[in-house]
Design a protein around this motif. Sequence first.
Motif, short mmCIF file in Angstrom:
data_model
loop_
_atom_site.label_atom_id
_atom_site.label_comp_id
_atom_site.label_asym_id
_atom_site.label_seq_id
_atom_site.Cartn_x
_atom_site.Cartn_y
_atom_site.Cartn_z
N ARG A 343 0.83 -1.22 0.00
CA ARG A 343 0.00 0.00 0.00
C ARG A 343 0.86 1.26 0.00
O ARG A 343 0.40 2.37 0.26
CB ARG A 343 -1.02 -0.02 1.14
CG ARG A 343 -0.47 -0.16 2.54
CD ARG A 343 -0.45 1.16 3.26
NE ARG A 343 -0.26 1.02 4.70
CZ ARG A 343 0.91 1.17 5.28
NH1 ARG A 343 2.02 1.42 4.60
NH2 ARG A 343 1.01 1.09 6.61
N VAL B 161 -7.85 -2.65 -4.65
CA VAL B 161 -7.94 -3.77 -3.71
C VAL B 161 -9.39 -3.97 -3.25
O VAL B 161 -9.86 -5.11 -3.16
CB VAL B 161 -6.99 -3.55 -2.51
CG1 VAL B 161 -7.24 -4.56 -1.42
CG2 VAL B 161 -5.53 -3.61 -2.98
N LYS B 165 -11.50 -7.32 -3.89
CA LYS B 165 -12.00 -8.06 -2.72
C LYS B 165 -13.45 -8.46 -2.89
O LYS B 165 -13.86 -9.54 -2.47
CB LYS B 165 -11.84 -7.17 -1.49
CG LYS B 165 -11.83 -7.90 -0.19
CD LYS B 165 -11.55 -6.95 0.96
CE LYS B 165 -10.08 -6.73 1.21
NZ LYS B 165 -9.84 -5.72 2.27
N ALA B 191 -2.20 -8.40 -4.64
CA ALA B 191 -3.57 -8.49 -4.11
C ALA B 191 -4.19 -9.85 -4.44
O ALA B 191 -4.87 -10.45 -3.62
CB ALA B 191 -4.42 -7.36 -4.69
#
Lengths: 499, 499
Positions: A343, B161, B165, B191
């Motif tokens: 990140r 992300v 998800k 990810a």
Amino acid sequence: MATVVLRENGKMREKSLTMDTLNPQVKAVEYAVRGPIVTKAGDIERGLQQGQKHPFTEVIKANIGDSHAMGQKPITFLRQVVALCSFPELLDSSIFPDDAKQRARRILQGCGGQSLGSYSASQGVDCIRQDIAVYIEQRDKGVPADWDNIYLTTGASDGIVSILKMLVSGQGRSRSGVMIPIPQYPLYSAAISEMEAVQINYYLDEDNCWALDINELHRAYQAAKEHCHPRVICIINPGNPTGQVQSKKCIEEVLHFAYEENLFVMSDEVYQDNVYSPDCQFHSFKKVLYEMGPEYFNTVELASFHSTSKGYSGECGFRGGYMEVLNLDLEVKAQLVKLLSVRLCPPVSGQAAMDVIVNPPLPHEPSYLQFHKEKSAVLGALAEKAQMTEQILNTVPGIKCNPVQGAMYAFPRIFIPPRAVEEAMSLGISPDMMYCLRLLEETGICLVPGSGFGQREGTYHFRMTILPTTEKLKVLLEKLRDFHIKFLKEYASLEEPKR
Amino acid sequence: MATVVLRENGKMREKSLTMDTLNPQVKAVEYAVRGPIVTKAGDIERGLQQGQKHPFTEVIKANIGDSHAMGQKPITFLRQVVALCSFPELLDSSIFPDDAKQRARRILQGCGGQSLGSYSASQGVDCIRQDIAVYIEQRDKGVPADWDNIYLTTGASDGIVSILKMLVSGQGRSRSGVMIPIPQYPLYSAAISEMEAVQINYYLDEDNCWALDINELHRAYQAAKEHCHPRVICIINPGNPTGQVQSKKCIEEVLHFAYEENLFVMSDEVYQDNVYSPDCQFHSFKKVLYEMGPEYFNTVELASFHSTSKGYSGECGFRGGYMEVLNLDLEVKAQLVKLLSVRLCPPVSGQAAMDVIVNPPLPHEPSYLQFHKEKSAVLGALAEKAQMTEQILNTVPGIKCNPVQGAMYAFPRIFIPPRAVEEAMSLGISPDMMYCLRLLEETGICLVPGSGFGQREGTYHFRMTILPTTEKLKVLLEKLRDFHIKFLKEYASLEEPKR
């Protein structure tokens, strides 16, 4: 919009992402602090602005620890430093004090290209990590702090989620179990759901000012061992939503327990500056661990979390925070850094804000007096409101509130008459949710039902912040009292039919 | 520190968190942009500061798109607005232009308690979302944009992300597959690893300026269907690390493919302002979808990502970004908001920075000229450096570089002699990693090996940014040329034994 459309060629086109194909772990996540009550409060607020009629003229939001939104003023020095970092041309301006300029110059020196616009290292800006270590050593009266153990984060939430993510593994009976207090701050349950870890509830003792009871820890641990692998214990001190401050003895017991059972300790200490009760004192888990001796201090894995969002600064929007992680295995540490690097870095202006909190003006510096005055005013008002909240709530029949020793919340127990409970059940919502919805609709007060935090079965609570201004908080508490009395009356007897 | 210690009672205390008990999904994550080369570069830099001797006097970091760290100056107007928002007392000061004050006042009006220190709504500040929608409509020449579809994010990474998800579900052959370009930006692979989704590689066509080839998409999709459920296709346009700009025709083909196969489209458009080649133009996926007609525009689920970190502002440290999500199922949308609410909100100063990018000074406003001059200077210099990089690299025997049409990177192919390949293999590292390590040690230049992004087997590359100043970039390219020639010579013939 329909989920299925017909293509030109006559074949169906389905949506790729529907409730059926959504990640079930995402579906399982619950987060009450921004749940349906808050959505409804927003709708009502917009309605009021558009001239809709309600039995009140404003929505009072006491659902979230968002100090500035409730009227708290920013700490001048902190904002001066952030503004100087953001627009360094101001360093030449005479309107800023020298100590603010010195802080800003130091932070900028630590940034790539001396700009807040560069990525920092994944762990954060070096000099800010160093300042944090110095701050911790002072706070803990000389217990050593190594800045290599400090990681800046995007608020405390980001750090908590990162550490939990490291700890989740295994399947079936060897799946990681995470011990959390009940009531808890729902970030924990949300993260546990999302990661499919096993949530292990240990109940705080409401009859004893929400203290943590070591026997209850043992009970929860032993029961959980039957179906998962308990690996981590989370503690929130001072407590959210429960407002208690843990005693040193109790912290020792928790640490001893974690030591014995090989548990990783996560201590959420974001309210460390928010202690109001004269009988209470904040003890950091780290300091207590140190005092238990090197056998403990050199072995127990401990992550402690702090934030710019709470304390006396209340800078939620900057998303600043840090964690200190002790006794991490060296290879695991490299893995943590790798994970954080994906990140890239926490917001650098949030890091700058964090730096001011750990490195405030010193007595000989020009901003000291104003800083000290502002800080004391915020904490003094909070202490006063903590006391007032408890006192007024305890005058209401059917409400019982523990002392608000610290943090920013009261979590009173409310008596909900059986007929109201039945009605809620028939509506398919929890009784305290129905209570809070009615409260919002009738008074404009926005609270969060206790069920969003967890509570012993058959008991009902709500969480309210003590953040509205003293005047507004008084109005809130009086309206709440009147509502509660009316609510009790309405559902009291079977003879009075409900309309 | 040992992993196991002996307790006083003679029992072993193990660490809770070791490489054996670490979340295996975390272990699987790789992130080259901040990998071992960068760690080593940091070590060398600290060494230089402490007087250690190296064959160079400074480390030149061309490993990461971090403009300000490479000397790019912030856009004055953006920083003025952020400083005004951070310290609103400055609104009374005459040193700030009126248009900056107007922007700051508007943003603060949208913040709780008119403070940057309040949490925003989870989706971001309303008026900033509105500004973004207006910006998108203008960019896309009138294609409608609804601010209800806009979500502020913590940099683009956070949005990417979050959407991924949502899309990951299923087990075994029904596990979600995510199509990503190879070479790719390693956030995607990281990810995907972390979520245990299935990575589906589609290879960009190096011989055709890294264009996306629709036949290759079909091939990858069909092959993947055998072992997973392909659900989403990710495109990076302009390309990272490959610097190509996609043609409109190619985007149409991708969207048609996604339409036919029920794929969710994620278009990473963070380099939309970074187009240098006069023959190229940025086409947003959304605009192209619109022009394909309502059958497409009203059905294909599309998330597009933007950021403050790239473009002409290069404000990485603020962690600002947004995504626009089209055609999301309404219930799923509520789930997305819930998921985002757990992290409370993106940093509000980053949101403010994003607002300036979508709402810059207009021609009649006082800051227009300076803003325009600064923006043009940055983009002009990048265009010049893009061309210079390609030109110089293509003069080196054994290096072949496609045109840097956009973004901030060159991804040249490098010839690595078989003997060097063998040596790397015997060291257990990839040949381009060995190449980049040697380059760093001998010249101080820090690049990222192509293996960190993915490449066709048997080919080798590196990624370098074009961000150093023109003078420094020239030095870098010349040093690189000399190094490469020397490297080729060293490993060239079997007759010349290596030292």
